[in-house]
Design an enzyme around this catalytic site. Structure first.
Site, PDB file in Angstrom:
ATOM      1  N   GLY A  64       5.049  41.698  31.923  1.00 43.09           N
ATOM      2  CA  GLY A  64       4.436  41.042  30.773  1.00 43.09           C
ATOM      3  C   GLY A  64       3.692  41.923  29.791  1.00 43.09           C
ATOM      4  O   GLY A  64       3.038  41.409  28.885  1.00 43.09           O
ATOM      5  N   TRP A  83       4.778  43.882  27.309  1.00 44.43           N
ATOM      6  CA  TRP A  83       5.243  43.706  25.928  1.00 44.43           C
ATOM      7  C   TRP A  83       4.844  42.333  25.398  1.00 44.43           C
ATOM      8  O   TRP A  83       4.485  42.199  24.229  1.00 44.43           O
ATOM      9  CB  TRP A  83       6.757  43.901  25.861  1.00 44.43           C
ATOM     10  N   ASP A 109      12.742  35.976  31.922  1.00 42.43           N
ATOM     11  CA  ASP A 109      13.035  36.900  33.015  1.00 42.43           C
ATOM     12  C   ASP A 109      13.577  36.118  34.198  1.00 42.43           C
ATOM     13  O   ASP A 109      13.259  34.938  34.359  1.00 42.43           O
ATOM     14  CB  ASP A 109      11.786  37.676  33.446  1.00 42.43           C
ATOM     15  N   ASP A 150      18.225  33.148  33.194  1.00 44.59           N
ATOM     16  CA  ASP A 150      19.129  34.254  32.902  1.00 44.59           C
ATOM     17  C   ASP A 150      19.566  34.138  31.451  1.00 44.59           C
ATOM     18  O   ASP A 150      20.175  33.138  31.062  1.00 44.59           O
ATOM     19  CB  ASP A 150      20.336  34.176  33.841  1.00 44.59           C
ATOM     20  N   ASP A 208      12.807  45.499  26.987  1.00 39.63           N
ATOM     21  CA  ASP A 208      12.444  46.739  27.674  1.00 39.63           C
ATOM     22  C   ASP A 208      13.154  46.799  29.027  1.00 39.63           C
ATOM     23  O   ASP A 208      12.716  47.483  29.945  1.00 39.63           O
ATOM     24  CB  ASP A 208      10.924  46.813  27.867  1.00 39.63           C
ATOM     25  N   LYS A 268      15.480  49.059  24.830  1.00 36.43           N
ATOM     26  CA  LYS A 268      15.447  50.355  25.504  1.00 36.43           C
ATOM     27  C   LYS A 268      16.854  50.841  25.812  1.00 36.43           C
ATOM     28  O   LYS A 268      17.698  50.080  26.297  1.00 36.43           O
ATOM     29  CB  LYS A 268      14.643  50.256  26.796  1.00 36.43           C
TER      30      LYS A 268
END
Length: 237
Positions: A76, A78, A99, A115, A139, A179
């Site tokens: 958590g 971000w 998530d 998902d 990320d 990322k």
């Protein structure tokens, strides 16, 4: 303890018992990482919070009143930064965190344990946001195998999937931040994104470890489905 090249005291972990060398090195890195210590002092759940903070300080992505989607959000860090920047806690902006893992409550953040690959996920996100997103950020990192080429392909594949998801929920003019790891494998991804966004670049915040190939792909100015399709049609004429 010993001093590092900057003069700071460095913590070393004694080997012993069943601790593997890789575990020892990871623990030493965590104990000596100034961002890990700073995150604890500032109340952030991970050092990754400073990566997003540094990127946003430079590019001014997160603004009050925006709608943000955080993919692979746990633990958590971000989401905490985004919520503060867009004013989610007082209702000015919105942050939806997604998530597969559970995530503790973050003030102002709506969490969905699902998902994002689920076909129904984009529509569910729009319902939670009350419309499209201004920013989709990720990320996430794919599970690694230790085989460099395989891992690179997995990572790029994950970002490609996240980019496809972003194209379904972003508003025109929106931003995608994800990322990646430096390799030649993401060249085709960059080409695809340049068709969908006005600007695409790589950025590496200071909070990313110097010895890591980690960097972030920043795509701004989402053209939207209609504009993208029209451009693609023009190229084939």
């Amino acid at each position: 303890m010993a001093k590092d090249t900057t003069g700071r005291m460095r913590v070393t972990v004694k080997s012993g018992g069943r601790m593997k060398l890789s575990s020892k090195l990871w623990l030493e890195r965590q104990l000596n990482d100034p961002y890990v210590a700073q995150a604890k002092r500032d109340g952030y759940r991970s050092r990754a919070a400073y990566k997003l903070t540094e990127i946003d300080d430079k590019f001014r992505l997160l603004k009050s009143g925006m709608a943000v989607v955080d993919l692979g959000a746990a633990p958590g860090g971000w989401s905490q930064v985004a919520a503060k920047k867009v004013g989610a806690a007082d209702g000015r902006g919105k942050v939806v965190a997604i998530d597969l893992l559970e995530m503790g409550e973050v003030p102002g953040v709506t969490f969905a344990q699902l998902d994002f690959l689920d076909p129904s996920a984009p529509e569910r996100l729009r319902e939670m946001l009350g419309g499209g997103a201004d920013i989709v950020m990720s990320d996430m990192a794919a599970n690694t195998t230790g085989h460099r080429k395989t891992d690179q392909l997995r990572i790029v594949g994950l970002v490609e999937t996240a980019a496809m998801f972003a194209s379904e929920v972003l508003k025109p003019g929106g931003t995608f931040l994800a990322k990646v790891f430096q390799s030649g494998a993401d060249a085709s991804l960059m080409t695809e994104l340049k068709r969908d966004y006005a600007s695409v670049k790589h950025v590496k915040p200071a909070a990313s470890r110097k010895d890591s190939s980690e960097r972030y792909l920043l795509a701004t100015g989402f053209r939207g489905g209609a504009a993208r399709d029209a451009e693609a049609a023009a190229e084939t004429e």
